[in-house]
Design an enzyme around this catalytic site. Structure first.
Site, PDB file in Angstrom:
ATOM      1  CG  ASN A 184       4.696   1.535   3.071  1.00 22.11           C
ATOM      2  OD1 ASN A 184       4.507   0.800   2.102  1.00 22.11           O
ATOM      3  ND2 ASN A 184       3.888   2.547   3.332  1.00 22.11           N
ATOM      4  CB  ALA A 206       0.518   4.586   4.631  1.00 21.17           C
ATOM      5  CB  VAL A 226      13.048  22.327  -0.213  1.00 21.00           C
ATOM      6  CG1 VAL A 226      12.698  23.626   0.514  1.00 21.00           C
ATOM      7  CG2 VAL A 226      12.225  22.211  -1.496  1.00 21.00           C
ATOM      8  CG  HIS A 272       4.320   3.692  11.805  1.00 18.99           C
ATOM      9  ND1 HIS A 272       3.541   2.709  12.384  1.00 18.99           N
ATOM     10  CD2 HIS A 272       4.440   3.339  10.506  1.00 18.99           C
ATOM     11  CE1 HIS A 272       3.211   1.806  11.483  1.00 18.99           C
ATOM     12  NE2 HIS A 272       3.758   2.160  10.326  1.00 18.99           N
ATOM     13  CB  THR A 274       2.770   9.434   2.084  1.00 13.72           C
ATOM     14  OG1 THR A 274       3.793   8.435   2.210  1.00 13.72           O
ATOM     15  CG2 THR A 274       1.411   8.779   2.278  1.00 13.72           C
ATOM     16  CB  ALA A 275       1.166  14.257   2.378  1.00 15.09           C
TER      17      ALA A 275
END
Length: 642
Positions: free
Chosen positions: A146, A616, A286, A571, A68-69
């Protein structure tokens, strides 16, 4: 529990044919994007065994997590052509995945290779059961998986964030009047003639993220009317400075053509991905951040990642490393890298780069209880599951309609309407029956809620993964918005391939249970209020798997049912909080990790406390703001160097 049924082979065949209509339509566009995600060997350097000093490629900013980010950050930061950006995402592209395109189909991604498929620890206060946590493993992250609800929370939530910074420099930039600028920056609202009372001047008009309205079922409209008749005012827009109290049709992240608007779709367009200063690597897990520790403070200098074959790669970050891996994986990666509670890291043999006890602590999540009801009107969307042959045929019809027009029931977000209330509202909870002394006011202000209610034109069990008896259902749901129970993310081992230990400590305070009991009481009252009451099929009272007799339970039985029924609303937040270090904070108001100024965290983990609604949109706003902070810092360094 009554017997359930499995779809027949004929049903599955019909559903498969129907799905092909969507697959043919959307996979045609896959080639536009496929070539833009390169071989990691061309963008990073392989790590050779025993050669820790092996050279590796440089970028100005390395972003860990394309959810999302992360997609927001990659797009916005790379708008400056002088800043070289690398985005690393553990999953594949979602741009042509039909289940990340068709709004109603997101549950089909659960328990697949596109889901981290996480489980909490056993929850002693929630029926001693572990809980499943869906988290998308795709470019676009949980915007692919979502309910698409566009909700910013309560304005007072952000003003509370400022107070929780206790006067730190930059704290005031998180006040609602400031954050609202970034909400409008990312939004592109499409008005609907069905909802003419929405004031478009209070909505964003030119951002990359489409918002608007999908399908509204018959029951959705009845739920709004029943809420109004029960004392919850109907309002046109839950996302303005006027506040969020009331009931309304949900505004969703949807394009005018009925497509789910994920952050990959919105921010990583073909034009953006063609920028020479932006590189994106998918299927890149990562495993740790690389630090230089010879100076007075640690400095993040790069990251290490693996791909499916297990090969290790390294990249160097000249300016900043930005963690945007979400409230579970950002603290997980930090701890694997030596940033976190020192005692915990030493237990796992991990050298401590920075002792930060707040990493992975203060985990908060929204719990929901679901009440499934037999639908007398038979107007819901249960046929979209394709559980019977007839439903499979109906699904084919809906898919054809959606494929041709971008409209119809497949544009539903399932949670079609929501209401926000306070558990201390004397109109809804008369003090003589519900004494205010029985619960704590945990809201962020007098105009903010602590309870959410929502309606779905279908029933479901276990996030829709368990089959219900064939029939017609709807459901109403109650959400604990301001939990006082907080948990932790911790390492199970130093192996980066092993998921972390997730312990949200659900319902560990009596206050959380008491507020959910009130939410359940209000839901059953609304169920018996017209016009929703006329949709309740009395025959459902004979089915023990349904909740027709929930109103007959005493408070103790309701509390017991809540502990059994409670599930995540997806959430998780606050595991790398924006707060002073002495208060358990991990990042400062500029989202820089305390003591490591060139390592930032940008996702829901930085929330100082959880918002009174869906996460979100707040994450999108935080990411828009963070991109500006990062670009400004790099430009300032550049100017100082000259």
């Amino acid at each position: 529990m009554p017997p359930t049924s499995r779809p027949s082979k004929a049903t599955l065949a019909a559903a498969s044919v129907a799905l092909l209509l969507v697959l043919r339509h959307f996979y045609r566009r896959k080639g536009t994007y496929a070539a833009l995600f390169g071989d990691p060997a061309k963008l990073a350097r392989r790590v050779k065994s025993g050669e820790d000093e092996y050279d590796f490629d440089e970028y100005d900013v390395v972003i860990v997590g394309g959810g999302t980010a992360g997609c927001v950050l990659a797009s916005r930061i790379s708008e400056d052509p002088k800043i070289r950006v690398l985005l690393l995402e553990a999953g594949p592209s979602s741009i042509a995945n039909p289940f990340a395109i068709v709004p109603a189909s997101y549950s089909k991604l659960m328990h697949t290779q596109h889901d981290w498929d996480l489980q909490t620890t056993s929850q002693p206060n929630a029926n001693s059961q572990a809980r499943y946590w869906p988290r998308a493993k795709l470019l676009g992250g949980c915007t692919c998986m979502n309910a698409m609800i566009f909700h910013i929370g309560a304005p007072e939530d952000y003003d509370e964030w400022v107070l929780l910074q206790k006067g730190q420099e930059g704290a005031s930039q998180w006040a609602f009047k400031e954050v609202d600028k970034y909400i409008r920056k990312f939004e592109k609202f499409t008005p609907s003639p069905e909802y003419p009372l929405v004031d478009a001047s209070l909505r964003g008009r030119s951002g990359p993220v489409h918002t608007g309205y999908g399908y509204a079922s018959y029951g959705t409209k009845k739920f709004i009317e029943a809420c109004a008749n029960a004392g919850i005012p109907a309002i046109s827009d839950l996302n303005t400075y006027k506040g969020t109290m009331g009931v309304s049709k949900v505004m969703t992240f949807i394009t005018p053509k009925g497509r789910r608007c994920t952050t990959q779709y919105a921010y990583l367009t073909a034009k953006v991905l063609a920028r020479p200063n932006l590189k994106v690597v998918t299927d890149a897990h990562v495993t740790r951040i690389l630090f230089e520790t010879s100076g007075p403070t640690p400095r993040a200098v790069g990251v290490e990642f693996t791909q499916k074959k297990g090969e290790k790669f390294r990249v160097k970050a000249r300016k900043e490393v930005v963690l945007a891996a979400g409230a579970v994986h950002s603290p997980h990666i930090m701890m694997l890298s030596g940033v976190g509670p020192a005692d915990h890291l030493k237990e796992h043999g991990i050298p401590v780069a920075a002792d930060l006890p707040g990493v992975g602590s203060h985990l908060m999540d929204h719990l929901v209880i679901d009440l499934n009801i037999q639908d007398k009107s038979k107007t819901g969307i249960g046929h979209l599951k394709g559980d019977t042959f007839l439903d499979g045929l109906k699904l084919m019809r809906e898919l054809f309609t959606y494929n041709m027009t971008g409209r119809g029931p497949l544009t539903t977000n399932v949670a079609e309407t929501i209401a926000f209330v306070r558990a201390t509202d004397p109109k809804l909870f008369p003090p003589e029956q519900y004494p205010t002394s029985q619960i704590e006011d945990t809201t962020s202000g007098p105009g903010a809620p602590d309870v959410e209610l929502f309606f779905t034109p279908t029933g479901y069990l276990e996030h829709g993964q368990a089959k219900m008896r064939p029939g017609y259902y709807f459901a109403v749901h109650g959400v604990l918005l301001r939990p006082t129970s907080t948990g932790t993310i911790r390492l199970k081992s130093r192996d980066p391939q092993e998921p972390p230990e997730i312990d949200p400590k659900y319902l560990s305070t009596s206050n959380d249970v008491a507020i959910l009991v009130r939410a359940a009481r209000l839901l059953t009252r609304i169920l018996h209020t017209e016009p929703l009451a006329s949709m309740v099929d009395p025959a459902g009272a004979e089915d023990a798997a349904l909740d027709h007799t929930f109103h007959d339970l005493d408070d103790a039985a309701v509390a017991e049912a809540i502990r059994r029924k409670a599930e995540t609303l997806y959430h998780p937040a606050c595991t790398a909080r924006m707060a002073p270090k002495e208060d358990g904070g991990v990042v400062d108001p500029f989202l820089r990790v305390h003591g490591i100024p060139n390592l930032r965290v940008v996702d829901a983990s930085v929330f100082p406390t959880i918002v009174s609604g869906h996460t979100a949109a707040p994450v999108l706003a935080v990411a828009e703001k963070a991109a500006e902070l990062i670009v400004d810092a790099i430009r300032a360094d550049r100017a100082a160097a000259h």
